[in-house]
Write a protein that holds these residues in place. Structure first.
Motif, short mmCIF file in Angstrom:
data_model
loop_
_atom_site.label_atom_id
_atom_site.label_comp_id
_atom_site.label_asym_id
_atom_site.label_seq_id
_atom_site.Cartn_x
_atom_site.Cartn_y
_atom_site.Cartn_z
N SER A 261 -5.53 -1.69 7.66
CA SER A 261 -6.81 -0.99 7.61
C SER A 261 -6.68 0.23 6.71
O SER A 261 -6.26 1.30 7.16
N TYR A 262 -7.03 0.08 5.44
CA TYR A 262 -6.97 1.19 4.51
C TYR A 262 -8.22 2.05 4.63
O TYR A 262 -9.30 1.57 5.00
N THR A 263 -8.08 3.34 4.29
CA THR A 263 -9.26 4.20 4.25
C THR A 263 -10.19 3.74 3.13
O THR A 263 -9.75 3.23 2.10
N THR A 264 -11.47 3.95 3.34
CA THR A 264 -12.46 3.43 2.38
C THR A 264 -12.37 4.13 1.02
O THR A 264 -12.78 3.56 0.00
N HIS A 265 -11.87 5.36 1.00
CA HIS A 265 -11.85 6.11 -0.26
C HIS A 265 -10.50 6.02 -0.97
O HIS A 265 -10.28 6.71 -1.96
N ARG A 266 -9.57 5.19 -0.48
CA ARG A 266 -8.26 5.12 -1.14
C ARG A 266 -8.40 4.57 -2.55
O ARG A 266 -9.01 3.53 -2.78
N ASP A 267 -7.77 5.27 -3.49
CA ASP A 267 -7.80 4.89 -4.90
C ASP A 267 -6.54 4.07 -5.20
O ASP A 267 -5.46 4.62 -5.42
N PHE A 268 -6.69 2.75 -5.24
CA PHE A 268 -5.53 1.89 -5.44
C PHE A 268 -5.07 1.88 -6.89
O PHE A 268 -3.89 1.64 -7.17
N VAL A 269 -5.96 2.11 -7.82
CA VAL A 269 -5.54 2.21 -9.22
C VAL A 269 -4.62 3.41 -9.39
O VAL A 269 -3.56 3.33 -10.02
N ARG A 270 -5.00 4.52 -8.80
CA ARG A 270 -4.16 5.72 -8.84
C ARG A 270 -2.81 5.46 -8.17
O ARG A 270 -1.76 5.85 -8.69
N LEU A 271 -2.83 4.82 -7.02
CA LEU A 271 -1.60 4.55 -6.28
C LEU A 271 -0.64 3.68 -7.08
O LEU A 271 0.54 4.03 -7.27
N LEU A 272 -1.12 2.55 -7.59
CA LEU A 272 -0.24 1.63 -8.30
C LEU A 272 0.21 2.19 -9.65
O LEU A 272 1.30 1.87 -10.13
N THR A 273 -0.61 3.02 -10.25
CA THR A 273 -0.21 3.66 -11.51
C THR A 273 1.03 4.52 -11.29
O THR A 273 1.93 4.58 -12.13
N ARG A 274 1.12 5.16 -10.12
CA ARG A 274 2.29 5.99 -9.80
C ARG A 274 3.50 5.16 -9.40
O ARG A 274 4.59 5.69 -9.23
N LEU A 275 3.29 3.86 -9.22
CA LEU A 275 4.40 2.95 -8.90
C LEU A 275 4.74 2.06 -10.09
O LEU A 275 5.36 1.01 -9.92
N ALA A 276 4.35 2.47 -11.27
CA ALA A 276 4.46 1.60 -12.45
C ALA A 276 5.89 1.21 -12.77
O ALA A 276 6.12 0.17 -13.41
N ARG A 277 6.88 1.97 -12.32
CA ARG A 277 8.28 1.66 -12.64
C ARG A 277 8.93 0.75 -11.61
O ARG A 277 10.12 0.43 -11.73
N VAL A 278 8.20 0.32 -10.63
CA VAL A 278 8.78 -0.46 -9.53
C VAL A 278 9.32 -1.80 -10.03
O VAL A 278 8.78 -2.40 -10.96
N GLN A 279 10.41 -2.26 -9.38
CA GLN A 279 11.02 -3.54 -9.73
C GLN A 279 10.68 -4.63 -8.71
O GLN A 279 10.60 -5.80 -9.06
#
Length: 344
Positions: A261-279
């Motif tokens: 159950s994610y909050t309605t205002h969560r910005d997933f583009v912002r979140l995944l952009t900060r995880l761009a180096r993940v393997q």
């Protein structure tokens, strides 16, 4: 002189009985001739129960375990272990404690309040305390504030307990590289207590937050941030979102995000952009009326393994999946678990 077979059989046991003490004495002499450093090295490699039992091996070994460096005071995943044994070992062990692990049954949970100050004084580096009662059975154990005095900790694992407010100047752990919290609560200061604990542990490389609890009845909407610039492994498993965000993670390798159950205002583009180096990424996809990843522009060049839990009953989750796959050009492993729901 002729000796009958019967006479030989009758005499052999006597000869063996006479030779045993000499053999034992010779073995003990050999053990005693070894340098004390070798004695201690051997004992330090043994499980704690076996290390203590070496006291009966030879005179030279009677107190060796008490000063064996690096001995793991580890009683493992056994809630039936007697806490009195840990009391006795801590009272006699003279070296800094490399590792301490104990699973405390409900009736003995308060013993941790005696151990932790002793362990802090002995410079404990790895501390794992599991309490048997969960939050939904009875009130969990409320950790003594002395937990923050364990300044040499490199690894901390707590299960089924509450963490108090830290004293001024002793908020985090300066040497901590691994933090694992499962069904742990922050009843005094909520998400801010966790946020500060992480930020004041600057060497963190592994952070697992599993089903944490904050204020009673709290529905966290206020944003709080995970600041851990050296993090390589991040796992967040919450029933509810709890408002967390992350700062840049330049060394991140593995991420597991699981929230139903994610909050309605969560910005997933912002979140995944900060995880761009993940393997390696394991993600529970959000359900939205429109795609949560529309507009995702960063490329996941390092991403080799992707595991998604999604619901293909919504066009939006299908589109989010496609956006993510399009931006992972070097993907080698893909796993998609489709959750089917009944809609009326």
């Amino acid at each position: 002189m002729h000796t009958s077979r019967g006479e030989m059989e009758a005499s052999s046991p006597r000869r063996r009985r006479k030779s045993l003490p000499a053999e034992a004495e010779e073995s003990e002499t050999r053990l005693e001739s070894l340098p004390s450093e070798i004695h201690e090295r051997i004992v330090s490699l043994l499980p704690i129960r076996d290390a203590v039992r070496t006291s009966a091996v030879a005179r030279a070994w009677r107190r060796i375990w008490e000063s064996a460096p690096g001995l793991a005071l580890d009683w493992g995943f056994e809630y039936g272990a007697d806490p009195a044994h840990a009391d006795a070992v801590l009272a006699r062990y003279t070296r800094p404690v490399c590792s301490f692990f104990f699973c405390l049954p409900e009736a003995s949970s308060q013993r941790a309040d005696d151990w932790v100050p002793l362990l802090a004084g002995k410079g404990v580096q790895i501390l794992r305390l599991h309490f048997s009662r969960g939050r939904y059975v009875k009130p969990p154990h409320y950790m003594d504030v002395s937990i923050f005095s364990c300044r040499e900790l490199t690894q901390l694992q707590l299960i089924h307990c509450d963490i108090p407010t830290a004293p001024v100047g002793l908020v985090g752990f300066p040497n901590l590289t691994k933090l694992y919290l499962h069904e742990v609560g922050f009843p005094d200061n909520g998400v801010r207590g966790l946020e500060t604990l992480i930020a004041e542990s600057p060497l963190l490389q592994l952070l697992w937050l599993d089903k944490l609890w904050f204020f009673e009845g709290e529905d966290v909407e206020e944003e709080w941030v995970i600041r851990a610039p050296n993090l390589r492994d991040l796992s967040i498993i919450f029933e509810y979102d709890n408002g967390w965000q992350i700062e840049e993670l330049p060394y991140i390798e593995k991420v597991d995000i699981n929230s139903k159950s994610y909050t309605t205002h969560r910005d997933f583009v912002r979140l995944l952009t900060r995880l761009a180096r993940v393997q390696k990424l394991n993600l529970y996809m959000p359900e939205r009326e429109s795609s949560a990843l529309e507009g995702l522009s960063c490329s996941f060049e390092n991403l080799k393994s992707l595991s998604l839990n999604t619901d293909f009953c919504f066009l939006s989750t299908i589109l989010s999946t496609l956006y993510l796959l399009k931006n992972a050009p070097n993907l080698e492993e893909l796993s998609i678990e489709v959750t089917l729901k009944d809609y009326v």
